[in-house]
Design a protein around this motif. Sequence first.
Motif, mmCIF file in Angstrom:
data_model
loop_
_atom_site.group_PDB
_atom_site.id
_atom_site.type_symbol
_atom_site.label_atom_id
_atom_site.label_comp_id
_atom_site.label_asym_id
_atom_site.label_seq_id
_atom_site.Cartn_x
_atom_site.Cartn_y
_atom_site.Cartn_z
ATOM 1 N N THR A 82 7.881 -36.521 2.520
ATOM 2 C CA THR A 82 9.096 -36.603 2.966
ATOM 3 C C THR A 82 9.917 -38.117 2.495
ATOM 4 N N PRO A 83 11.261 -37.893 2.705
ATOM 5 C CA PRO A 83 12.088 -39.152 2.673
ATOM 6 C C PRO A 83 11.312 -40.535 3.520
ATOM 7 N N ASN A 84 11.588 -41.654 2.838
ATOM 8 C CA ASN A 84 10.887 -42.664 3.422
ATOM 9 C C ASN A 84 9.459 -42.592 4.007
ATOM 10 N N LEU A 85 8.757 -41.573 3.680
ATOM 11 C CA LEU A 85 7.292 -41.480 4.181
ATOM 12 C C LEU A 85 7.128 -41.250 5.607
ATOM 13 N N GLN A 86 8.027 -40.781 6.078
ATOM 14 C CA GLN A 86 7.934 -40.515 7.436
ATOM 15 C C GLN A 86 8.550 -39.255 7.994
ATOM 16 N N ASP A 87 8.473 -38.794 9.100
ATOM 17 C CA ASP A 87 8.774 -37.563 9.601
ATOM 18 C C ASP A 87 10.551 -37.493 9.224
ATOM 19 N N TYR A 88 10.629 -36.025 9.013
ATOM 20 C CA TYR A 88 12.120 -36.106 8.523
ATOM 21 C C TYR A 88 12.734 -34.858 9.346
ATOM 22 N N THR A 89 13.958 -35.277 9.853
ATOM 23 C CA THR A 89 14.671 -34.287 10.839
ATOM 24 C C THR A 89 15.900 -33.816 9.945
ATOM 25 N N LEU A 90 15.882 -32.214 9.825
ATOM 26 C CA LEU A 90 17.083 -31.650 9.414
ATOM 27 C C LEU A 90 17.712 -31.180 10.716
ATOM 28 N N ASP A 91 19.219 -31.679 10.590
ATOM 29 C CA ASP A 91 20.078 -31.204 11.688
ATOM 30 C C ASP A 91 21.311 -30.333 11.148
ATOM 31 N N ILE A 92 22.188 -30.090 12.051
ATOM 32 C CA ILE A 92 23.386 -29.047 11.457
ATOM 33 C C ILE A 92 24.213 -29.899 10.705
ATOM 34 N N SER A 93 24.408 -31.279 10.797
ATOM 35 C CA SER A 93 25.261 -32.110 9.987
ATOM 36 C C SER A 93 24.949 -32.095 8.585
ATOM 37 N N LYS A 94 23.432 -31.830 7.988
ATOM 38 C CA LYS A 94 23.053 -31.621 6.660
ATOM 39 C C LYS A 94 22.758 -30.436 6.139
ATOM 40 N N VAL A 95 23.232 -29.246 7.085
ATOM 41 C CA VAL A 95 23.215 -27.840 6.735
ATOM 42 C C VAL A 95 21.931 -27.252 6.547
ATOM 43 N N GLY A 96 21.300 -27.774 5.136
ATOM 44 C CA GLY A 96 20.166 -27.410 4.520
ATOM 45 C C GLY A 96 19.372 -28.454 3.833
ATOM 46 N N VAL A 97 18.056 -28.289 3.625
ATOM 47 C CA VAL A 97 17.351 -29.051 2.545
ATOM 48 C C VAL A 97 16.659 -28.257 1.708
ATOM 49 N N THR A 98 16.048 -28.857 0.500
ATOM 50 C CA THR A 98 15.254 -28.096 -0.478
ATOM 51 C C THR A 98 14.132 -28.755 -0.796
ATOM 52 N N LEU A 99 12.626 -27.998 -0.762
ATOM 53 C CA LEU A 99 11.465 -28.370 -0.872
ATOM 54 C C LEU A 99 11.072 -27.837 -2.262
ATOM 55 N N ILE A 100 10.288 -28.745 -3.117
ATOM 56 C CA ILE A 100 9.745 -28.416 -4.388
ATOM 57 C C ILE A 100 8.377 -28.547 -4.448
ATOM 58 N N CYS A 101 7.647 -27.741 -4.903
ATOM 59 C CA CYS A 101 6.233 -27.601 -4.859
ATOM 60 C C CYS A 101 5.793 -28.488 -6.207
ATOM 61 N N THR A 102 4.952 -29.673 -6.011
ATOM 62 C CA THR A 102 4.706 -30.386 -6.980
ATOM 63 C C THR A 102 3.290 -30.480 -7.275
ATOM 64 N N ARG A 103 2.228 -29.747 -6.373
ATOM 65 C CA ARG A 103 0.949 -29.338 -6.620
ATOM 66 C C ARG A 103 0.716 -27.994 -5.980
ATOM 67 N N GLU A 104 -0.110 -27.323 -6.841
ATOM 68 C CA GLU A 104 -0.495 -25.969 -6.219
ATOM 69 C C GLU A 104 -2.127 -25.893 -6.284
ATOM 70 N N GLY A 105 -2.561 -24.878 -5.630
ATOM 71 C CA GLY A 105 -4.037 -24.724 -5.448
ATOM 72 C C GLY A 105 -4.435 -25.220 -4.069
ATOM 73 N N GLU A 106 -5.603 -25.959 -4.336
ATOM 74 C CA GLU A 106 -6.606 -26.235 -3.180
ATOM 75 C C GLU A 106 -5.783 -27.579 -2.680
ATOM 76 N N ASN A 107 -5.085 -28.433 -3.388
ATOM 77 C CA ASN A 107 -4.401 -29.696 -2.789
ATOM 78 C C ASN A 107 -2.752 -29.332 -2.985
ATOM 79 N N GLU A 108 -2.422 -28.393 -2.565
ATOM 80 C CA GLU A 108 -1.106 -27.983 -2.658
ATOM 81 C C GLU A 108 -0.112 -29.330 -1.784
#
Length: 612
Positions: free
Chosen positions: A581-607
């Motif tokens: 996550t940004p800043n390597l800490q818990d990230y909060t999404l609220d209505i002011s941000k509308v949405g956020v995108t996640l991208i998979c950078t590893r798949e499999g056992e260590n997803e």
Amino acid sequence: MARKEIKGPINDQTLNNTNSNFIELYKEYIEAGLNAADARKKATRAVADSTIAKDTAETTREEMLAIIREQTQNGDLAPEIAQARGGEATLGERFNSVDSQLAQTETSLESIENANAQVVLPMKNYLGNYENIHPKVLHFKNGWNGYKYWMAYTPYPSGATQHENPCISVSNDMRKWGTPEGMTNPLAYAPNNGYNSDTHLLYRADLDRLEVWWRPVDDLNKKYYIVRSTSLNGVDWTELETIYTADSHAEDMLSPAAIFEDGKYKVWYCAGYAEGVKYAELNSSASEWLFTREDVNIDWGNLSAWHIDVIRTDKGIEMAVCAYPPGGNGSSADLYYVLQRPDGTLTKPKLMLKRSSNPNAFDSKSIYRSSLLKEGNNYYLFYSSIANDNRRALSLSYGIEPTALNGIKTIDRFETTPSSKFVYITAPAALTNYDVSNIDDIFVIGNGKVTINSLKGAYRGKKVSLIVNGSNVEIELKHGSNFYLPYQKDYYMSIKEDIVTDLICITDDGDSWRADVRHKNKEIFVRSNLNDYDVRGIDVLFSSNSLTVNSLKNGRIGQRIDFVLQSSATIIFKYSDKLITPNLQDYTLDISKVGVTLICTREGENEQWRVF
């Protein structure tokens, strides 16, 4: 294979900075709204800002590649970059432009090997041959006096200067060219004691008039001229008018390229003999030069500029300049791209077309004066060239970036819109080393299975879409050295599963591809916390409840999932090895941000997934 621990100068803070760049890019899109034109401008600026920030932090491209290589399967970074940036976005049209910008940026860094054409434009000149040179092409969207494309050029068979005379050709499709009905070429024959050269074509919108400029040379008296002839219909041309005279080579204007704007002619030309590019201005009646030899401070290094073309676009002044190395001359040049931005700053020359490595090719000895044309987001380069046997030729390359072009392979099949090339394959069939050099989309029809073993004729970053176009059709992609597929297994497509899959070329030789599997934009509503949540086939997750995201599973490298809020609720993304996550800490999404995108950078056992 056990993954290595990431060490070295690239640390969490560097990764954090990278995340921040993407967050800023996302914010730009939210502010831009759904207006596509505004969004595209903001995306372009944001991509540029992100690049500057990366350079300032001295994070080199190779270092960034190394980071992701450590976090992706098989240690091969470039495919993951292509996947993470490629394909269609799923959170509305606001994401489409940024995907395009990122993909073009990645592609433009790669090979130009496919920029050379394989066939000559079959444009017969008044001598009855096809040895043409010095093109300048203008496009009229709604046509001008019956034609959409107008070209000025000269024949130049085997370098015979007596035939280097200004001519006009027209077309409505860029394939078939001919002399306008009622006109006779050339506009002028060679002058006494010399020859003609360096044609250029421009349009005066205020007068609805075409002008052909060219450069006669008086060898006997060592004088150099710029002359012009004008026409209101493209058929009847005025007597030539001299608009510039040079009494020495030091004052010569080689290969003038002019546009008319702000009530005056703006002229770029090459001074020759390592003097670079100069700029001049001429009043609207072409009777007085306001100035003639202002330096255009392009960093040529040890190159010498020889011939130039310029166009005014939304980017600024875009230039295509042929230049040669020390010990060379205009007959041993390659073609370079230079951009003069609206603020006057100039990019360094970047190679856009080089001499063919095939000694028998028509463009093996030199790339000569060329003409750059932009229609919408597409570029077309009409380039002239010299072969090792001194024959001249004129051909065409095209693409979405001036430094990532594709040369035409055949006159009959090339399309004037790069994104519209497609073929139909009838099942059953098996494709091995199938040539996709001129193909963007493959529609599979019929009954049965089409097995695709390997493709050829591509370049790094090229995308080919496979489309299932029948209820009784199946497509099989064979995993191996040519295809890197999800879970390292053969991949199947059908009307019941994946209808569309993008293949992205990941090597310069065009032999290796990675499948960017696109499911059917599946949207899921979630109402509770997500722990190892199965995201196979999911593109969008909607929520109107507050919840926590801890981890996801069964993702594929490059897969994107958009989390969208539909109320004043919040979604908390818990930082962990599985969720960066940004800043390597818990990230909060609220209505002011509308949405956020996640991208998979590893798949499999260590997803692993990243929040952008």
